[in-house]
Design an enzyme around this catalytic site. Structure first.
Site, PDB file in Angstrom:
ATOM      1  N   GLU A   1      86.741  47.093  38.830  1.00 28.67           N
ATOM      2  CA  GLU A   1      87.257  45.810  38.269  1.00 28.67           C
ATOM      3  C   GLU A   1      85.961  45.440  37.271  1.00 28.67           C
ATOM      4  O   GLU A   1      86.449  44.555  36.431  1.00 28.67           O
ATOM      5  CB  GLU A   1      87.060  44.699  39.537  1.00 28.67           C
ATOM      6  CG  GLU A   1      88.232  44.829  40.522  1.00 28.67           C
ATOM      7  CD  GLU A   1      89.596  44.888  40.033  1.00 28.67           C
ATOM      8  OE1 GLU A   1      89.753  44.027  39.214  1.00 28.67           O
ATOM      9  OE2 GLU A   1      90.192  46.148  40.306  1.00 28.67           O
TER      10      GLU A   1
ATOM     11  N   TRP B   1      87.560  46.625  34.247  1.00 28.69           N
ATOM     12  CA  TRP B   1      88.442  45.256  33.537  1.00 28.69           C
ATOM     13  C   TRP B   1      87.668  44.159  32.715  1.00 28.69           C
ATOM     14  O   TRP B   1      88.199  43.980  31.831  1.00 28.69           O
ATOM     15  CB  TRP B   1      89.386  44.772  34.600  1.00 28.69           C
ATOM     16  CG  TRP B   1      90.508  45.231  35.183  1.00 28.69           C
ATOM     17  CD1 TRP B   1      90.594  46.284  36.244  1.00 28.69           C
ATOM     18  CD2 TRP B   1      91.769  45.585  34.238  1.00 28.69           C
ATOM     19  NE1 TRP B   1      91.804  46.963  36.132  1.00 28.69           N
ATOM     20  CE2 TRP B   1      92.656  46.341  34.991  1.00 28.69           C
ATOM     21  CE3 TRP B   1      92.228  45.025  33.341  1.00 28.69           C
ATOM     22  CZ2 TRP B   1      93.939  46.675  34.493  1.00 28.69           C
ATOM     23  CZ3 TRP B   1      93.520  45.212  32.678  1.00 28.69           C
ATOM     24  CH2 TRP B   1      94.284  45.996  33.352  1.00 28.69           C
TER      25      TRP B   1
ATOM     26  N   TRP C   1     109.591  29.240  25.396  1.00 27.90           N
ATOM     27  CA  TRP C   1     108.726  28.546  26.540  1.00 27.90           C
ATOM     28  C   TRP C   1     109.205  27.011  26.626  1.00 27.90           C
ATOM     29  O   TRP C   1     109.760  26.388  25.512  1.00 27.90           O
ATOM     30  CB  TRP C   1     107.391  28.350  26.174  1.00 27.90           C
ATOM     31  CG  TRP C   1     106.786  29.909  25.932  1.00 27.90           C
ATOM     32  CD1 TRP C   1     106.110  30.311  24.808  1.00 27.90           C
ATOM     33  CD2 TRP C   1     106.363  30.741  27.178  1.00 27.90           C
ATOM     34  NE1 TRP C   1     105.834  31.602  25.031  1.00 27.90           N
ATOM     35  CE2 TRP C   1     105.629  31.911  26.538  1.00 27.90           C
ATOM     36  CE3 TRP C   1     106.654  30.767  28.589  1.00 27.90           C
ATOM     37  CZ2 TRP C   1     105.328  33.077  27.116  1.00 27.90           C
ATOM     38  CZ3 TRP C   1     106.013  31.690  29.140  1.00 27.90           C
ATOM     39  CH2 TRP C   1     105.483  33.114  28.446  1.00 27.90           C
TER      40      TRP C   1
ATOM     41  N   ASN D   1      91.682  36.124  43.073  1.00 27.28           N
ATOM     42  CA  ASN D   1      92.334  36.980  42.154  1.00 27.28           C
ATOM     43  C   ASN D   1      93.759  37.144  42.313  1.00 27.28           C
ATOM     44  O   ASN D   1      94.627  36.905  41.629  1.00 27.28           O
ATOM     45  CB  ASN D   1      91.871  38.249  41.771  1.00 27.28           C
ATOM     46  CG  ASN D   1      92.529  38.939  40.718  1.00 27.28           C
ATOM     47  OD1 ASN D   1      92.578  38.610  39.647  1.00 27.28           O
ATOM     48  ND2 ASN D   1      92.987  40.301  40.851  1.00 27.28           N
TER      49      ASN D   1
ATOM     50  N   TRP E   1     102.094  30.408  28.784  1.00 30.74           N
ATOM     51  CA  TRP E   1     100.596  30.883  29.160  1.00 30.74           C
ATOM     52  C   TRP E   1      99.394  30.102  28.860  1.00 30.74           C
ATOM     53  O   TRP E   1      98.409  29.932  29.465  1.00 30.74           O
ATOM     54  CB  TRP E   1     100.457  32.502  29.261  1.00 30.74           C
ATOM     55  CG  TRP E   1     100.578  32.888  27.600  1.00 30.74           C
ATOM     56  CD1 TRP E   1     101.717  33.183  27.017  1.00 30.74           C
ATOM     57  CD2 TRP E   1      99.501  33.000  26.805  1.00 30.74           C
ATOM     58  NE1 TRP E   1     101.344  33.655  25.700  1.00 30.74           N
ATOM     59  CE2 TRP E   1     100.008  33.618  25.719  1.00 30.74           C
ATOM     60  CE3 TRP E   1      98.180  32.710  27.033  1.00 30.74           C
ATOM     61  CZ2 TRP E   1      98.915  33.739  24.661  1.00 30.74           C
ATOM     62  CZ3 TRP E   1      97.291  33.076  25.928  1.00 30.74           C
ATOM     63  CH2 TRP E   1      97.842  33.571  24.556  1.00 30.74           C
TER      64      TRP E   1
ATOM     65  N   TRP F   1      95.528  35.930  31.499  1.00 30.98           N
ATOM     66  CA  TRP F   1      97.041  35.007  31.528  1.00 30.98           C
ATOM     67  C   TRP F   1      98.032  35.896  30.676  1.00 30.98           C
ATOM     68  O   TRP F   1      99.384  35.826  30.972  1.00 30.98           O
ATOM     69  CB  TRP F   1      96.805  33.731  30.748  1.00 30.98           C
ATOM     70  CG  TRP F   1      96.314  32.757  31.529  1.00 30.98           C
ATOM     71  CD1 TRP F   1      95.274  32.376  31.993  1.00 30.98           C
ATOM     72  CD2 TRP F   1      97.235  32.082  32.650  1.00 30.98           C
ATOM     73  NE1 TRP F   1      95.030  31.416  33.242  1.00 30.98           N
ATOM     74  CE2 TRP F   1      96.497  31.229  33.387  1.00 30.98           C
ATOM     75  CE3 TRP F   1      98.703  31.852  32.634  1.00 30.98           C
ATOM     76  CZ2 TRP F   1      96.982  30.116  34.398  1.00 30.98           C
ATOM     77  CZ3 TRP F   1      99.167  31.223  33.484  1.00 30.98           C
ATOM     78  CH2 TRP F   1      98.349  30.436  34.435  1.00 30.98           C
TER      79      TRP F   1
HETATM   80  C1  LIG Z   1      95.599  34.316  35.410  1.00 33.13           C
HETATM   81  C2  LIG Z   1      94.175  34.741  35.592  1.00 33.13           C
HETATM   82  C3  LIG Z   1      93.091  34.252  34.884  1.00 33.13           C
HETATM   83  C4  LIG Z   1      91.769  34.841  35.223  1.00 33.13           C
HETATM   84  N1  LIG Z   1      90.683  33.957  34.432  1.00 33.13           N
HETATM   85  C5  LIG Z   1      89.345  34.799  34.537  1.00 33.13           C
HETATM   86  C6  LIG Z   1      88.243  33.913  34.298  1.00 33.13           C
HETATM   87  O1  LIG Z   1      88.396  33.066  33.349  1.00 33.13           O
HETATM   88  N2  LIG Z   1      87.264  34.634  34.289  1.00 33.13           N
HETATM   89  C7  LIG Z   1      86.946  35.348  34.918  1.00 33.13           C
HETATM   90  O2  LIG Z   1      85.826  36.028  35.160  1.00 33.13           O
HETATM   91  N3  LIG Z   1      87.737  36.193  35.505  1.00 33.13           N
HETATM   92  C8  LIG Z   1      89.300  35.852  35.403  1.00 33.13           C
HETATM   93  N4  LIG Z   1      90.395  36.215  35.903  1.00 33.13           N
HETATM   94  C9  LIG Z   1      90.037  37.753  36.565  1.00 33.13           C
HETATM   95  C10 LIG Z   1      89.749  37.607  38.341  1.00 33.13           C
HETATM   96  O3  LIG Z   1      90.488  36.739  38.799  1.00 33.13           O
HETATM   97  C11 LIG Z   1      88.395  37.213  38.546  1.00 33.13           C
HETATM   98  O4  LIG Z   1      87.385  37.794  37.638  1.00 33.13           O
HETATM   99  C12 LIG Z   1      88.030  37.413  39.746  1.00 33.13           C
HETATM  100  O5  LIG Z   1      88.900  36.593  40.840  1.00 33.13           O
HETATM  101  C13 LIG Z   1      86.553  36.977  40.209  1.00 33.13           C
HETATM  102  O6  LIG Z   1      86.224  36.927  41.707  1.00 33.13           O
HETATM  103  P1  LIG Z   1      85.069  37.948  41.939  1.00 33.13           P
HETATM  104  O7  LIG Z   1      83.920  37.759  41.384  1.00 33.13           O
HETATM  105  O8  LIG Z   1      84.919  37.842  43.531  1.00 33.13           O
HETATM  106  O9  LIG Z   1      85.756  39.249  41.635  1.00 33.13           O
HETATM  107  P2  LIG Z   1      85.507  40.900  42.081  1.00 33.13           P
HETATM  108  O10 LIG Z   1      86.837  41.370  42.679  1.00 33.13           O
HETATM  109  O11 LIG Z   1      84.495  40.912  42.993  1.00 33.13           O
HETATM  110  O12 LIG Z   1      85.247  41.497  40.875  1.00 33.13           O
HETATM  111  C14 LIG Z   1      84.095  41.861  40.268  1.00 33.13           C
HETATM  112  C15 LIG Z   1      84.026  41.389  38.765  1.00 33.13           C
HETATM  113  O13 LIG Z   1      84.736  42.314  38.115  1.00 33.13           O
HETATM  114  C16 LIG Z   1      85.444  41.575  37.047  1.00 33.13           C
HETATM  115  N5  LIG Z   1      86.750  41.112  37.184  1.00 33.13           N
HETATM  116  C17 LIG Z   1      87.532  41.364  38.479  1.00 33.13           C
HETATM  117  N6  LIG Z   1      89.090  41.308  37.958  1.00 33.13           N
HETATM  118  C18 LIG Z   1      89.071  41.179  36.811  1.00 33.13           C
HETATM  119  C19 LIG Z   1      90.202  41.056  35.755  1.00 33.13           C
HETATM  120  N7  LIG Z   1      91.534  40.922  36.361  1.00 33.13           N
HETATM  121  N8  LIG Z   1      89.795  40.934  34.518  1.00 33.13           N
HETATM  122  C20 LIG Z   1      88.743  41.023  34.108  1.00 33.13           C
HETATM  123  N9  LIG Z   1      87.621  41.102  34.795  1.00 33.13           N
HETATM  124  C21 LIG Z   1      87.534  41.112  36.168  1.00 33.13           C
HETATM  125  C22 LIG Z   1      84.838  39.839  37.037  1.00 33.13           C
HETATM  126  O14 LIG Z   1      83.614  39.729  36.472  1.00 33.13           O
HETATM  127  C23 LIG Z   1      84.506  39.790  38.680  1.00 33.13           C
HETATM  128  O15 LIG Z   1      83.264  39.051  38.900  1.00 33.13           O
HETATM  129  C24 LIG Z   1      91.499  35.789  35.960  1.00 33.13           C
HETATM  130  C25 LIG Z   1      92.868  36.499  36.536  1.00 33.13           C
HETATM  131  C26 LIG Z   1      93.955  35.885  36.382  1.00 33.13           C
HETATM  132  C27 LIG Z   1      95.168  36.587  37.063  1.00 33.13           C
END
Ligand SMILES: Cc1cc2nc3c(=O)[nH]c(=O)nc-3n(C[C@H](O)[C@H](O)[C@H](O)COP(=O)(O)OP(=O)(O)OC[C@H]3O[C@@H](n4cnc5c(N)ncnc54)[C@H](O)[C@@H]3O)c2cc1C
Length: 479
Positions: free
Chosen positions: A278, A281, A309, A345, A363, A386
């Site tokens: 992650e 990502w 849209w 997420n 979006w 998004w």
């Molecule tokens: C519509 C949408 C909008 C989002 N907007 C943001 C946002 O503005 N900021 C943001 O940090 N994340 C965003 N995310 C990605 C993701 O949802 C969050 O990073 C995650 O939920 C953060 O929780 P966590 O730190 O417990 O994640 P964990 O599951 O613990 O992951 C560890 C770290 O990996 C990174 N990460 C995880 N998933 C993603 C992902 N899909 N894409 C990129 N990095 C990721 C984050 O930095 C996160 O802290 C978005 C996802 C969606 C579907």
């Protein structure tokens, strides 16, 4: 001896902060500076929730610096003007900073670099916020990766071992400090006054809390991460995202500690590697923003410029924002976001799909609501995610894959714990109807004390029709 200005933006920490460390190593006086420059950030100035976070985080950073004989100099206004003034005020002839990857951050750093170099001021940029720099990883044909899996395959090899440097124990101070603006000059507390309380109960901004959370995650959660990360009703993810946005924690520190934890506890290795993916990502999204700076505004797949849209039915957008759509998992997510500044997420994907596919809202409207309400609002992650859900981004989910909020709820929130927490008016419904109260027989609703349309809304759309409408809209992208 001349001083060095260290710009702290993007790395609000002392641990593993390459710009700060390099400045300290020179033995010259160091002036840590934070410039709040809304004008240069334009539309991407921090939103409400993020501003709340930043205020707390800067206060903590100031305190941490004071423990090491230093201070945080805060200024509000145009970065170039302020740097010009600070160079004189603090007898500095060098500026160190960590690299920014956003379009406005890069433009700002580029201008600073040019003007400083022309004026004989040393200007150095360091790599402090990614696992790999965007220039370090390209496809065989020299192009940026636009698909995550091959990106990650190569990235893992290039990342190798990561080393994180400890915080300096002392930071050399100048004989006289330049004046600092009060923290409040960054603007008032975020607008909705109801917001700050629940958010502050949910979060502790700052570097110390970030490191604590990492430790807690690795000790207690990481082993089960691979399975629990999709279940919104449990504390199954790291929740490090808000700390990563402005670098209160170093991603290299996270990597290094995670690898050490996996080695020490092989049973947790699977979960830890899923977690590191992650973080991959995160790098991938930042690289996309770096290579495609228009990403926050325009679809990466240009055929989506023709997508029809909807933007007429403002009440649908408002119902989505308030968590009043009549679809419990969507409403729970939107209320979690409003109350805590964060959303799980899995649920982000569900609510985003609902907005762009079931309601056909752009979006960008969803991204902009998230920008204002997320404590982890991050330009790269938000825009890339998004676009991923909308089907128009790099390596995006195909548009025709439309999340069904009822099935998603039943799969990932089986017993309805998450819905019951954030949509308490449905708490007494039996599990069988918690994700579809509109299908519950009258006596079941009565037994749970729910009058649909009064205590909880009827669904704002007919999902079968909205799904067909979305698929018909998709045809426009194929002309
Ligand atoms: C519509 C949408 C909008 C989002 N907007 C943001 C946002 O503005 N900021 C943001 O940090 N994340 C965003 N995310 C990605 C993701 O949802 C969050 O990073 C995650 O939920 C953060 O929780 P966590 O730190 O417990 O994640 P964990 O599951 O613990 O992951 C560890 C770290 O990996 C990174 N990460 C995880 N998933 C993603 C992902 N899909 N894409 C990129 N990095 C990721 C984050 O930095 C996160 O802290 C978005 C996802 C969606 C579907």
């Amino acid at each position: 001896m001349s001083s060095i200005l260290v710009l702290m933006a993007g790395a609000l920490r002392l641990d593993d902060n390459p710009a700060l460390l390099a400045a300290c190593k020179t033995g010259r006086p160091v002036v840590p500076v934070f410039i709040h420059d809304n004008e240069s950030a334009g539309a991407w100035a921090p939103g409400g929730a993020r501003r709340w976070w930043l205020l707390q985080s800067l206060a903590k950073l100031g305190w941490e610096l004071e423990q090491r004989g230093s201070r945080l100099v805060i200024r509000h206004g145009n970065t170039s003007d302020i740097i010009g003034a600070l160079l004189g005020e603090s007898a500095a002839d060098a500026i160190y900073m960590n690299r920014s990857y956003s379009p406005h951050g890069r433009a700002l750093q580029e201008t600073l670099h040019e003007t400083c170099t022309a004026a004989g001021v040393e200007c150095r940029r360091f790599s402090g916020n990614l696992l790999l720099e965007p220039e370090q990883i390209v496809t065989k044909t020299g192009k940026p990766y636009e698909v995550f899996s091959p990106f990650w395959r190569q990235a893992k090899e290039l990342i190798g071992e990561q080393y994180a440097y400890d915080a300096p124990s002392q930071i050399p101070a100048p004989s006289a400090w330049p004046a600092t603006d009060p923290l409040e000059s960054l603007g008032p507390e975020p607008k909705p006054s109801c917001w700050a309380d629940p958010i502050s109960e949910a979060w502790q901004p700052g570097e110390a809390a970030a490191l604590e959370r990492l430790e807690h995650f690795l000790d207690e959660i990481a082993a089960g991460y691979a399975g629990a990360r999709d279940v919104p009703g449990v504390d199954g993810t790291s929740r490090l995202s808000p700390y990563l946005v402005d670098g209160e924690i170093s991603v290299r520190r996270i990597w290094a500690q995670s690898m050490a934890a996996a080695e020490a506890n092989p049973a947790a290795s699977n979960g830890i590697h899923a977690f590191l993916r992650e973080l991959g990502w995160r790098d991938f999204s930042t690289h996309l923003l770096f290579h495609f700076p228009e990403m926050p505004k325009r679809p990466l797949k240009v055929n989506f410029n023709r997508f029809p849209w909807q933007d007429g039915q403002g009440e649908h957008l408002a119902a989505w924002q308030k968590g009043q759509t009549g679809f419990p998992i969507v409403d729970a997510g939107m209320r979690q976001l409003w109350q805590t500044g964060w959303m799980h997420n899995r649920v982000r994907m569900i609510v985003a799909s609902f907005l762009v596919k079931d309601l056909l809202w752009h979006w960008r409207d969803g991204a902009s609501w998230f920008w204002d309400t997320l404590v982890d609002a991050d330009l790269a992650n938000n825009s890339a995610s998004w676009q991923w859900v909308a089907g128009c981004g790099a390596d995006a989910a195909p548009y025709f894959r439309i999340f069904n909020p009822i099935l998603q709820g039943e799969k990932f929130d089986k017993r309805g714990e998450y819905v019951r927490e954030f949509v308490p008016e449905l708490a007494a419904l039996p599990d069988a109807y918690i994700h579809k109260p509109f299908e519950a027989p009258r006596e079941v609703l009565e037994g749970a004390g729910i009058a649909l349309g009064q205590d909880y809304p009827h669904p704002i759309i007919d999902r079968k029709a909205s799904r067909e409408r979305a698929l018909a809209a998709l045809a426009h992208t194929k002309v």
